[in-house]
Design an enzyme around this catalytic site. Structure first.
Site, PDB file in Angstrom:
ATOM      1  N   GLU A 114      62.583  29.882  86.160  1.00  0.00           N
ATOM      2  CA  GLU A 114      62.491  28.497  85.676  1.00  0.00           C
ATOM      3  C   GLU A 114      63.834  28.025  85.115  1.00  0.00           C
ATOM      4  O   GLU A 114      64.254  26.890  85.329  1.00  0.00           O
ATOM      5  CB  GLU A 114      61.378  28.387  84.624  1.00  0.00           C
ATOM      6  CG  GLU A 114      59.998  28.567  85.256  1.00  0.00           C
ATOM      7  CD  GLU A 114      58.904  28.752  84.224  1.00  0.00           C
ATOM      8  OE1 GLU A 114      58.990  29.705  83.434  1.00  0.00           O
ATOM      9  OE2 GLU A 114      57.961  27.940  84.209  1.00  0.00           O
ATOM     10  N   GLU A 134      53.735  35.235  86.134  1.00  0.00           N
ATOM     11  CA  GLU A 134      52.960  35.026  84.898  1.00  0.00           C
ATOM     12  C   GLU A 134      51.470  35.285  85.070  1.00  0.00           C
ATOM     13  O   GLU A 134      50.793  35.754  84.160  1.00  0.00           O
ATOM     14  CB  GLU A 134      53.169  33.590  84.376  1.00  0.00           C
ATOM     15  CG  GLU A 134      54.550  33.302  83.815  1.00  0.00           C
ATOM     16  CD  GLU A 134      55.538  32.793  84.854  1.00  0.00           C
ATOM     17  OE1 GLU A 134      55.289  32.966  86.070  1.00  0.00           O
ATOM     18  OE2 GLU A 134      56.562  32.212  84.450  1.00  0.00           O
TER      19      GLU A 134
HETATM   20  N1  DAK Z   1      59.933  41.061  78.678  1.00  0.00           N
HETATM   21  C1  DAK Z   1      60.305  42.109  77.901  1.00  0.00           C
HETATM   22  N2  DAK Z   1      60.796  43.260  78.382  1.00  0.00           N
HETATM   23  C2  DAK Z   1      60.937  43.364  79.724  1.00  0.00           C
HETATM   24  C3  DAK Z   1      60.590  42.295  80.603  1.00  0.00           C
HETATM   25  C4  DAK Z   1      60.066  41.097  80.027  1.00  0.00           C
HETATM   26  N3  DAK Z   1      59.737  40.005  80.736  1.00  0.00           N
HETATM   27  N4  DAK Z   1      60.828  42.701  81.870  1.00  0.00           N
HETATM   28  C5  DAK Z   1      61.325  43.958  81.766  1.00  0.00           C
HETATM   29  N5  DAK Z   1      61.380  44.351  80.498  1.00  0.00           N
HETATM   30  C6  DAK Z   1      61.852  45.651  79.954  1.00  0.00           C
HETATM   31  C7  DAK Z   1      60.833  46.743  80.250  1.00  0.00           C
HETATM   32  O1  DAK Z   1      59.803  46.745  79.269  1.00  0.00           O
HETATM   33  C8  DAK Z   1      61.713  47.982  80.167  1.00  0.00           C
HETATM   34  O2  DAK Z   1      61.944  48.261  78.800  1.00  0.00           O
HETATM   35  P1  DAK Z   1      61.818  49.781  78.215  1.00  0.00           P
HETATM   36  O3  DAK Z   1      60.494  50.257  78.606  1.00  0.00           O
HETATM   37  O4  DAK Z   1      62.948  50.518  78.943  1.00  0.00           O
HETATM   38  O5  DAK Z   1      62.039  49.619  76.739  1.00  0.00           O
HETATM   39  C9  DAK Z   1      63.037  47.496  80.751  1.00  0.00           C
HETATM   40  O6  DAK Z   1      63.006  46.074  80.665  1.00  0.00           O
HETATM   41  C10 DAK Z   1      63.204  47.863  82.221  1.00  0.00           C
HETATM   42  O7  DAK Z   1      62.058  47.397  82.902  1.00  0.00           O
HETATM   43  P2  DAK Z   1      61.227  48.340  83.910  1.00  0.00           P
HETATM   44  O8  DAK Z   1      61.259  49.755  83.478  1.00  0.00           O
HETATM   45  O9  DAK Z   1      59.897  47.709  84.099  1.00  0.00           O
HETATM   46  O10 DAK Z   1      62.114  48.171  85.238  1.00  0.00           O
HETATM   47  P3  DAK Z   1      61.637  48.307  86.742  1.00  0.00           P
HETATM   48  O11 DAK Z   1      62.876  48.298  87.561  1.00  0.00           O
HETATM   49  O12 DAK Z   1      60.657  49.402  86.912  1.00  0.00           O
HETATM   50  O13 DAK Z   1      60.810  46.959  87.040  1.00  0.00           O
HETATM   51  C11 DAK Z   1      60.474  44.529  86.942  1.00  0.00           C
HETATM   52  C12 DAK Z   1      61.506  45.701  87.002  1.00  0.00           C
HETATM   53  C13 DAK Z   1      61.252  43.245  86.753  1.00  0.00           C
HETATM   54  C14 DAK Z   1      59.700  44.465  88.259  1.00  0.00           C
HETATM   55  C15 DAK Z   1      59.483  44.778  85.767  1.00  0.00           C
HETATM   56  O14 DAK Z   1      60.240  45.058  84.581  1.00  0.00           O
HETATM   57  C16 DAK Z   1      58.594  43.628  85.480  1.00  0.00           C
HETATM   58  O15 DAK Z   1      57.620  43.382  86.212  1.00  0.00           O
HETATM   59  N6  DAK Z   1      58.857  42.912  84.387  1.00  0.00           N
HETATM   60  C17 DAK Z   1      58.024  41.826  83.900  1.00  0.00           C
HETATM   61  C18 DAK Z   1      58.359  40.589  84.675  1.00  0.00           C
HETATM   62  C19 DAK Z   1      57.466  39.449  84.270  1.00  0.00           C
HETATM   63  O16 DAK Z   1      56.232  39.554  84.267  1.00  0.00           O
HETATM   64  N7  DAK Z   1      58.108  38.338  83.924  1.00  0.00           N
HETATM   65  C20 DAK Z   1      57.399  37.142  83.548  1.00  0.00           C
HETATM   66  C21 DAK Z   1      57.272  37.140  82.076  1.00  0.00           C
HETATM   67  S1  DAK Z   1      56.173  35.836  81.588  1.00  0.00           S
HETATM   68  C22 DAK Z   1      55.591  29.722  77.613  1.00  0.00           C
HETATM   69  C23 DAK Z   1      56.612  29.321  78.376  1.00  0.00           C
HETATM   70  C24 DAK Z   1      57.159  30.163  79.289  1.00  0.00           C
HETATM   71  C25 DAK Z   1      56.681  31.427  79.453  1.00  0.00           C
HETATM   72  C26 DAK Z   1      55.660  31.846  78.675  1.00  0.00           C
HETATM   73  C27 DAK Z   1      55.126  31.003  77.765  1.00  0.00           C
HETATM   74  N8  DAK Z   1      54.983  28.853  76.662  1.00  0.00           N
HETATM   75  C28 DAK Z   1      54.640  27.529  77.080  1.00  0.00           C
HETATM   76  C29 DAK Z   1      54.508  29.337  75.454  1.00  0.00           C
HETATM   77  C30 DAK Z   1      57.235  32.305  80.429  1.00  0.00           C
HETATM   78  C31 DAK Z   1      56.559  33.447  80.715  1.00  0.00           C
HETATM   79  C32 DAK Z   1      57.178  34.499  81.456  1.00  0.00           C
HETATM   80  O17 DAK Z   1      58.296  34.453  81.889  1.00  0.00           O
END
Ligand code: DAK
Length: 260
Positions: A114, A134
């Site tokens: 975004e 998300e």
């Molecule tokens: N947040 C926090 N930590 C994260 C993270 C994230 N989004 N993505 C990765 N990390 C951290 C992991 O926890 C890990 O930390 P440790 O365990 O080493 O302490 C480190 O980064 C490395 O990640 P991985 O071990 O998972 O690495 P891989 O290569 O295995 O996998 C990956 C990479 C990108 C596929 C995976 O990390 C992943 O799926 N990450 C989550 C991606 C995700 O779901 N992103 C969307 C987040 S939700 C709002 C407005 C906007 C939003 C929300 C609310 N409001 C209106 C209130 C936005 C929401 C989002 O963006």
């Protein structure tokens, strides 16, 4: 303000803002977003800055999105603040009078995608992966993904990406019009610098007005948009830069624009 999560470098007209949390794949917590806003504010007021680049530290991620650790404990009020601060950031990028380039050096997920979509141009390395995951954590995009993504790729692809949460690779994103260009990872910086230098040689007022007209084109009807275009055209016709552009063309030399 104390800066812990971002880096900032200004060199020859280019301000580069780097999200610097590589261990967390440059996930965006509230402090990071506030730092990005402060960096942008500096780039806006510094007359020597002509182009802004936003990128992520390391070679794995531009940003993996909102920090899920922070999100976990967020209640309604914190959630609202997060939304407001994120929307302020994307709005400030779109309102900035200067071009903003996203140099996408890996994952651009959720809030990371975004953020990049609010930038004017997106150049990515071949290893980049883009997505709105998300839904997999019980959310929907909250920093404009449901609105900006369909404007780039159409409703069908946007629904597929947002409903399934699946990532797409950089080449697919380029084909869909979400990225301007994909390059090998070791060429990302040079490609972005080359593009920034190219923009630096263009008349700044022309870039500014074109940026605003293009942003507004999706929010206004065609007749009103064309009226605004004609007004902007009139403003540009009265600038010193326009005179310089035409004179340089006739004299067969490179123009030197002053933003006046
Ligand atoms: N947040 C926090 N930590 C994260 C993270 C994230 N989004 N993505 C990765 N990390 C951290 C992991 O926890 C890990 O930390 P440790 O365990 O080493 O302490 C480190 O980064 C490395 O990640 P991985 O071990 O998972 O690495 P891989 O290569 O295995 O996998 C990956 C990479 C990108 C596929 C995976 O990390 C992943 O799926 N990450 C989550 C991606 C995700 O779901 N992103 C969307 C987040 S939700 C709002 C407005 C906007 C939003 C929300 C609310 N409001 C209106 C209130 C936005 C929401 C989002 O963006």
């Amino acid at each position: 303000m104390e800066y812990k999560n971002t880096l900032y470098e200004k060199s020859e007209g280019i301000a580069t803002i780097t999200i610097n949390r590589p261990k967390a794949l440059n996930a965006l917590n509230e402090e990071t977003v506030l730092e990005l806003l402060a960096r942008l504010k500096d780039a806006k007021k510094d007359e020597n800055v002509k182009v802004v680049v936003i990128t992520g530290a390391g070679d794995k991620a531009f940003s993996a999105g909102a920090d899920l650790k922070m999100m976990k404990g967020a209640g309604a009020v914190k959630g609202m603040h997060l939304s407001q601060v994120g929307q302020k950031l994307t709005t400030e990028i779109e309102k900035l009078e200067k071009p903003v380039i996203a140099a996408i050096n890996g994952y651009a997920l959720g809030g990371g995608l975004e953020l990049s979509m609010a930038c004017d141009l997106r150049i990515a390395s071949e290893n980049a992966k883009l997505g709105q995951p998300e839904i997999n954590v019980g959310l929907i995009p909250g920093w404009g993904g449901t609105q900006r993504l369909p404007r780039f790729v159409g409703k069908a692809i946007a629904k597929e990406m947002i409903f399934t949460g699946k990532m797409i690779d950089a080449k697919t994103a380029e084909r869909l019009g979400l990225l301007n260009k994909v390059v090998p990872a070791n060429e990302l910086n040079s490609t972005v610098t080359e593009l920034a230098n190219e923009l630096m040689n263009k008349p700044p007022i022309g870039l500014e007005l074109a940026k605003q007209l293009i942003h507004n084109s999706t929010e206004t009807d065609l007749r009103v948009g064309l009226t605004h275009e004609a007004e902007a055209f009139g403003i540009l016709a009265s600038t010193e830069d326009f005179k310089e552009g035409v004179t340089a063309f006739l004299e067969k030399r490179k123009p030197e624009y002053k933003g006046k």
